[in-house]
Design a protein around this motif. Structure first.
Motif: not given
Length: 424
Positions: A175-198
Motif C-alpha cells: 500500500m505504501t509503495i502504490f500510494l507513493m507512486v500515485a502521489v508522484g503521478f498526481r504531483a507531476r500533474q499539479k506541478g508540485y516541486l521537491p523539497e530538496r534539489e538532491k
C-alpha cells in the motif's frame, strides 16, 4: 436488524443502537431469559484478548509523547525530500513507520493532519490534495501491527493474532509503495516541486535511521515475541506500554509525570467509546448466531458460486457498500461471526480472509456518509467532499488494487506468517 437501521436513521449513537436492538431480540424470544443480555455485555468485557486494545492505544499515545514521531518524520523527509511533493511522500513513509504505534486509522489521520497539515498547505498543496494524501495514507495503519481491527477480528474469529500481525506487513508495505507512486503521478500533474534539489547522502540517511531505530524495532519485537511465545497479544500490549515509557524516560529523556497524566487522560477518551461499542455488540451478535444467519448466508453464497475468488469478490462488494454507512469497528464486530464461517466452508484461510475483510472495511472510513477519516481530514483542511474525491480517487484506487492482489495471490498475506509461525 430493522430496529438497528431505524435507530441509525434517527441519529442514535451506534453503541446504543446495537445494544437496544440486541435486547429487542431477547424480547421477541421469550424462551430466552432476560438476564442474558446483561450477562453477555459483562462477559464481552472479560475477554482477555480484548485487553490488547486499550493497552495498544495507551502504548501509541505514550510513544507519541516520547519524540519518536518527530524523529521518524525527519527520517521520512530525508528519504523522500528529493521527490515531487516531498512532504506528501514523507507522509506515506511516516504513516507506514507509525502504523504500529497509533493502531488506529482515525487516530493516525487526526495526528498527521495536525503534524504535517500546516507545512503541506504552506508549500502550496491544495486542501483537497493534502486531505486525500493523509486520509488514504492512514489506511496503512490497519495493516502494520498492532492494528485494532486485526485484534478484533482475531478475537472474534478465534484466529492467531500473531499470524494476523505478520500477514498485514507485506500488504501494508505494498500500500505504501502504490500510494507513493500515485502521489508522484498526481504531483507531476499539479506541478508540485521537491523539497530538496538532491538526494540525501547514504551517511545522512543512516545517521537519521539510527535516531529512529526504536520506532522500527517496535513491530519487530512484537511479532518476534508472539512467535516465540514470550507473551500473548494482551501481554504484548502491556509490553508495548512499558517499552514506550522506557524509551521516553531513559533513551530520549522527553517524558515526564505531566505528560504521563495527559496521556492517560487522552487514552481514556480514546478507548471509552470503543469498549462500550464492543460490550453492547454482544447481544446483537448473539441474535445473529442464534438465528443461524452465518449458515444460511454460506448456503446462499454456495448456490451463487462455489469458486472461492468469486465469493470473495461478492463479499468485497458488500463490505465496500456497508462501509459507506457504518464505522469499520462496528462492521468487524457485526460481520466477523457471519462471514468467517462462510470463508471456512469455502476453505479460505481465515488469516487471508481477515486481512482482506479488515482492509476493505477500513476503506469505508473514506467514503460518505459515515466515513470518519473523510470528515476528520476535510474538516481540518477545510475542503469539500468533492475536492477530496477529485484529488484522492487515484489514491483510493491504489488501495483497492492491493485488495484485489491479495485476493488472487494469497501468499502476499500468508507468506510471512507461514515463514514466521509455520504452515497451519
Amino acid at each position: 436488524m430493522i430496529l438497528f437501521f431505524l435507530f441509525m436513521l434517527m441519529g442514535m449513537p451506534i453503541p446504543f443502537a446495537l445494544g437496544i436492538s440486541g435486547v429487542a431480540f431477547f424480547l421477541l424470544n421469550p424462551t430466552l431469559p432476560l438476564t442474558m443480555p446483561v450477562q453477555l455485555v459483562l462477559s464481552q468485557t472479560q475477554n482477555f484478548f480484548l485487553l490488547a486494545i486499550p493497552l495498544f492505544v495507551l502504548a501509541g499515545n505514550l510513544l507519541n509523547e516520547t519524540g519518536i514521531t518527530e524523529r521518524v518524520m525527519k527520517l521520512a523527509s530525508v528519504i523522500t525530500g528529493h521527490m515531487r511533493a516531498g512532504t506528501a511522500q514523507s507522509n506515506m513513509v511516516l504513516a507506514a513507520s507509525l502504523g504500529g504505534i497509533t493502531s488506529s486509522a482515525i487516530g493516525d489521520a487526526a495526528m498527521l493532519s495536525r503534524v504535517l497539515g500546516p507545512s503541506m498547505i504552506k508549500r502550496g498543496y491544495s486542501g483537497g490534495f493534502s486531505a486525500a494524501v493523509i486520509g488514504c495514507s492512514s489506511l496503512i495503519t490497519t495493516m502494520i501491527p498492532p492494528g485494532i481491527g486485526l485484534v478484533l477480528y482475531g478475537s472474534i474469529a478465534e484466529v492467531s493474532i500473531g499470524r494476523l500481525f505478520a500477514a498485514g506487513m507485506i500488504p501494508g508495505i505494498l500500500m505504501t509503495i502504490f500510494l507513493m507512486v500515485a502521489v508522484g503521478f498526481r504531483a507531476r500533474q499539479k506541478g508540485y516541486l521537491p523539497e530538496r534539489e538532491k538526494r540525501a547522502h547514504l551517511k545522512e540517511i543512516a545517521k537519521t535511521f539510527v535516531e529512529c531505530i526504536w520506532a522500527f524495532l517496535f513491530p519487530v519485537i512484537l511479532i518476534a515475541g508472539l512467535r516465540f511465545g514470550m507473551f500473548t497479544p494482551s501481554e504484548a500490549g502491556a509490553f508495548a506500554c512499558a517499552y514506550a515509557v522506557i524509551v521516553g524516560a531513559i533513551v530520549y529523556k522527553q517524558f515526564s509525570w505531566k505528560k504521563l497524566f495527559q496521556t492517560l487522560e487522552s487514552t481514556v477518551i480514546d478507548i471509552g467509546m470503543v469498549m462500550l461499542l464492543i460490550a453492547l455488540s454482544a447481544t446483537f451478535s448473539y441474535g445473529i448466531i442464534w438465528d443461524q444467519i452465518p449458515q444460511q448466508l454460506a448456503q446462499f453464497m454456495l448456490v451463487i458460486s462455489s469458486t472461492p475468488w468469486v465469493v470473495m469478490l461478492i463479499i468485497i462488494g458488500f463490505l465496500l457498500f456497508a462501509g459507506t454507512a457504518m464505522d469499520s469497528t462496528v462492521l468487524i464486530l457485526m460481520l466477523t461471526s457471519i462471514l468467517a464461517p462462510v470463508a471456512q466452508q469455502l476453505n479460505i484461510d481465515l488469516v487471508h480472509f481477515g486481512i482482506i475483510m479488515v482492509l476493505t472495511l477500513t476503506i469505508g472510513l473514506l467514503t460518505p456518509p459515515e466515513g470518519a477519516v473523510l470528515f476528520i481530514v476535510c474538516t481540518i483542511f477545510k475542503c469539500s467532499l468533492w475536492d477530496f474525491v477529485k484529488e484522492g480517487w487515484l489514491f483510493m484506487l491504489s488501495t483497492v488494487v492491493v485488495v484485489i492482489l491479495v485476493i488472487f495471490w494469497p501468499d502476499i498475506a500468508l507468506w510471512l506468517p507461514n515463514l514466521t509461525f509455520g504452515i497451519e
